[in-house]
Each structure stands twice: as structure tokens, then as C-alpha cells.
Design an enzyme around this catalytic site. Structure first.
Site, mmCIF file in Angstrom:
data_model
loop_
_atom_site.group_PDB
_atom_site.id
_atom_site.type_symbol
_atom_site.label_atom_id
_atom_site.label_comp_id
_atom_site.label_asym_id
_atom_site.label_seq_id
_atom_site.Cartn_x
_atom_site.Cartn_y
_atom_site.Cartn_z
ATOM 1 N N ASP A 251 0.855 -1.189 0.000
ATOM 2 C CA ASP A 251 0.000 0.000 0.000
ATOM 3 C C ASP A 251 0.891 1.240 0.000
ATOM 4 O O ASP A 251 1.845 1.335 0.798
ATOM 5 C CB ASP A 251 -0.899 0.006 1.244
ATOM 6 C CG ASP A 251 -2.021 1.016 1.128
ATOM 7 O OD1 ASP A 251 -3.047 0.682 0.517
ATOM 8 O OD2 ASP A 251 -1.861 2.135 1.648
ATOM 9 N N GLU A 294 -4.814 2.454 -4.046
ATOM 10 C CA GLU A 294 -3.355 2.543 -4.042
ATOM 11 C C GLU A 294 -2.740 1.270 -3.462
ATOM 12 O O GLU A 294 -1.619 1.272 -2.970
ATOM 13 C CB GLU A 294 -2.884 3.769 -3.245
ATOM 14 C CG GLU A 294 -3.206 3.742 -1.773
ATOM 15 C CD GLU A 294 -4.549 4.385 -1.419
ATOM 16 O OE1 GLU A 294 -4.717 4.731 -0.246
ATOM 17 O OE2 GLU A 294 -5.407 4.548 -2.299
#
Length: 375
Positions: A251, A294
Site C-alpha cells: 500500500d 493505491e
């Protein structure tokens, strides 16, 4: 434009290969038909023609039949596929040409003198062979025309030169037949060609649509659907071979700050940048995908937990050492990683990797944490 021409040429080659494959399938029986027709014709002519003439011609037919049987047997044993089939076109044409010439000129050679009935019978056989060629070789118009020309033309010329009004009429009828075949054959061949072409175009369009459906356009990586589809395959393989399957979940740190401070265009560039770094640093056998906004996932078949942790650490350093350049600004970037490994289900691997990722974020981000997947 060059790529488009190459693509069209490749598609045309696939169509030709498909037509040749159909040709081998359709004409296998014709090999036996040619031999038995020759044998029957020899029996019919036996009382009116010299035996050594008939046997010599029959020996040629047998030899060519054996050649064609060897060719078809090798083809069936090898089972070529795709464009490999095109290499089998030349031997097919050569053996077919030999058979056609043997019938065409052989018919003149065995033509008995003084028996119009048997001469007409021979021509009847040739007409039947020509009709069979239309049925067997319809996918290839050029081959059809070559076969009919070699089979019919020698005897037709012989009939025209015989001086018999009956034979002249028969020869004219044969020429009208050839003209009709030319027209009908073109329609059949073109229709079949277009059908094969359309089938391959639809297949390519379907493959393209499926690829698009599993591609994240922004990063150039797979999407969540591709990740899970590949994961299911890897899980089955892992169960069969008892190999470890590892997963990395990554992430991007503070991605919202990049969007808020530099705009969404910078956020898009950041995702593209990460996608490029991941593609460069993972193996071709691994599956790397964008599984969330993301968030990225990497599946590592036949990889231990230590190997997956080492790769995650390498990726972490790579991202940290490669800031994003946007509008001449250098934007530092980091990412947090969670790693799991084991002979577990895909959901278990993802859950444990996600838990490890949460630990990495809670511990201050830009870290790699790992867990052995629960069973």
C-alpha cells in the site's frame, strides 16, 4: 501502419492454415477413392486394352497412393497446429499434382482404340474425379482448379482431336462444366475464406476484450479480477506439487497527501510510476496487480516466505530511492508491505498479508511485515 499490415498478414496466415487443416480432413477419404476408382476402371478396360498398359498405369496410381498415405499418416501422427500447418502445404500440393497428372495423362495412355463406349467410360470417370475434386478441395480454389485442369484437359484435347462429333460435344460439355466450376468454386472459396477470417477476427476481438477486462489501464498491471483468476490457478498448482505460494500486499504511504498537495494528475502519475517499478522488479512468472485504489498485490509461485520478504524489502527500497518527478517537483514516495506464505487458500493468504500490512502501517509505515498463512 506497419504493425497493422503485419497484423493483417498474420490473420491471413491463420486463415490459410485453417483452410489447409480442413483440406487434410476433407481429402483423406479421397485418397482411397482415387485408388479404388483406378482399380475399377482397370477391371472395366481389361477386355479391350493391353494388360501391361493397364498394369503399368495402375502401378503408378498405387505408388502415388502410397506416397499420399504416408503424408496423411505423418500429418495425423504429428498433429501440427496453428501456423505450423502451413509447412504441410507444399507436400500436399506435390502429391496431389502427381495424382492428378497420373489420372489426366494416364487416361489418354490407357485409352483403347476402336471402342467408343470404353473411351466414353474413361471420360465419365474423369468427370466424376473432377466433381469429387470440387467437393474435397472446395476450401482451396487454386488447388481445385489445378486438379480439374490436370485431370480433364488432356482427355478433353484428345476428344476434340478425335474427329468424332459425339466426342466433340462431350468435350464442349466438359469445358462448360469447367467454366461453371470456376464460377461456383470462386463463390464457395470466397465465402469459406470470409467465414474463416470472420471467425479469427471474432476470436482476436474476444481475447482483446478479455485482456482489457483484466488490465488496469493506469498502471499497466493486472486488476483485481486478474489477480484472483491467477491466484486460483496458483493455488491448485500449489496443492498438486506441495509448493509454497507467497503473497505480497503493498500500500502506498500517504497517497491522499499526494493527491491533496499536487492534484489528482500527480496521483495518477504516482500510480503509473509504481506500476513501472513493480513490472521492472518482479519475475515474469509472478502476477502483479492493482487490487485497490493505491493497493497492489503480488503472487509468487514456488516462493518461500523468506524469498517473498526479501523481494518485498527490495521493492520497498526501490520505491524509497525513486521519487516521483512531477512538474519539475520531486515527490518522495514510500510504501508499506505485508507478506504471507504457505499452502493455504487465496483468501487466507490475502487475509494474513493484509494483517501484516496493517502492522507495518501501525508501526510507522515504509516497513515490511510478514505472517505465515494460517491453514
Amino acid at each position: 501502419m506497419k504493425a497493422g499490415i503485419e497484423k493483417e498478414a498474420s490473420l491471413e496466415a491463420l486463415v490459410q492454415a485453417e483452410k489447409l487443416k480442413l483440406l487434410y480432413q476433407q481429402s483423406f477419404v479421397a485418397v482411397f477413392g482415387n485408388f479404388f476408382s483406378a482399380l475399377l476402371l482397370v477391371i472395366v478396360l481389361w477386355p479391350v486394352q493391353q494388360h501391361h498398359v493397364l498394369l503399368a498405369w495402375l502401378a503408378v496410381i498405387v505408388f502415388i497412393t502410397v506416397l499420399r498415405m504416408i503424408l496423411f499418416t505423418r500429418y495425423r501422427n504429428i498433429q501440427p497446429d496453428g501456423l505450423e500447418i502451413l509447412a504441410w502445404k507444399r507436400p500436399y500440393i506435390i502429391t496431389l499434382l502427381l495424382a492428378s497428372v497420373a489420372w489426366g495423362f494416364g487416361a489418354v495412355y490407357i485409352m483403347p482404340v476402336g471402342s467408343m463406349l470404353h473411351q466414353a467410360i474413361i471420360y465419365y470417370f474423369l468427370m466424376g474425379m473432377s466433381g469429387g475434386a470440387v467437393a474435397a478441395y472446395s476450401s482451396q480454389r487454386g488447388i481445385t482448379l489445378m486438379t480439374i485442369g490436370c485431370v480433364l484437359l488432356p482427355a478433353t484435347v484428345w476428344l476434340l482431336m478425335s474427329g468424332s462429333a459425339t466426342f466433340v460435344i462431350m468435350a464442349i460439355a466438359a469445358m462448360l462444366f469447367i467454366i461453371a466450376v470456376l464460377r461456383a468454386g470462386k463463390v464457395m472459396s470466397d465465402t469459406m475464406h470470409d467465414s474463416f477470417l470472420l471467425a479469427h477476427e471474432l476470436k482476436k476481438a474476444k481475447e482483446k476484450a478479455e485482456n482489457i477486462a483484466e488490465l488496469d489501464e493506469l498502471t499497466g498491471l493486472g486488476n483485481r479480477r486478474a489477480f484472483y483468476r491467477a491466484g486460483s490457478t496458483f493455488i491448485e498448482h500449489s496443492k498438486r506439487t506441495n509448493d509454497s505460494l507467497s503473497m505480497i500486499v503493498m500500500d502506498m504511504d500517504h497517497f491522499k497527501i499526494i493527491n491533496d498537495s499536487h492534484g489528482h494528475a500527480a496521483g495518477d502519475d504516482a500510480l503509473t510510476h509504481i506500476g513501472r517499478l513493480l513490472r521492472t522488479n518482479v519475475r515474469n512468472s509472478d502476477v502483479c496487480a492493482r487490487v485497490g485504489g493505491e493497493e497492489f498485490g503480488i503472487l509468487l509461485p514456488s516462493t518461500t516466505l523468506d524469498g517473498a520478504v526479501n523481494l518485498a524489502e527490495k521493492l520497498r527500497r526501490t520505491i524509497e530511492d525513486a521519487p516521483l518527478i512531477f512538474d519539475q517537483d520531486e515527490i518522495p514516495m514510500t510504501a508499506s508491505f505485508g507478506v504471507s506464505s504457505g499452502n493455504a487458500s487465496l483468501d487466507d493468504l490475502f487475509r494474513d498479508a493484509d494483517a501484516a500490512l496493517y502492522e507495518a502501517k501501525a508501526a510507522g509505515r515504509n516497513l515490511v511485515m510478514y505472517q505465515q498463512a494460517s491453514h
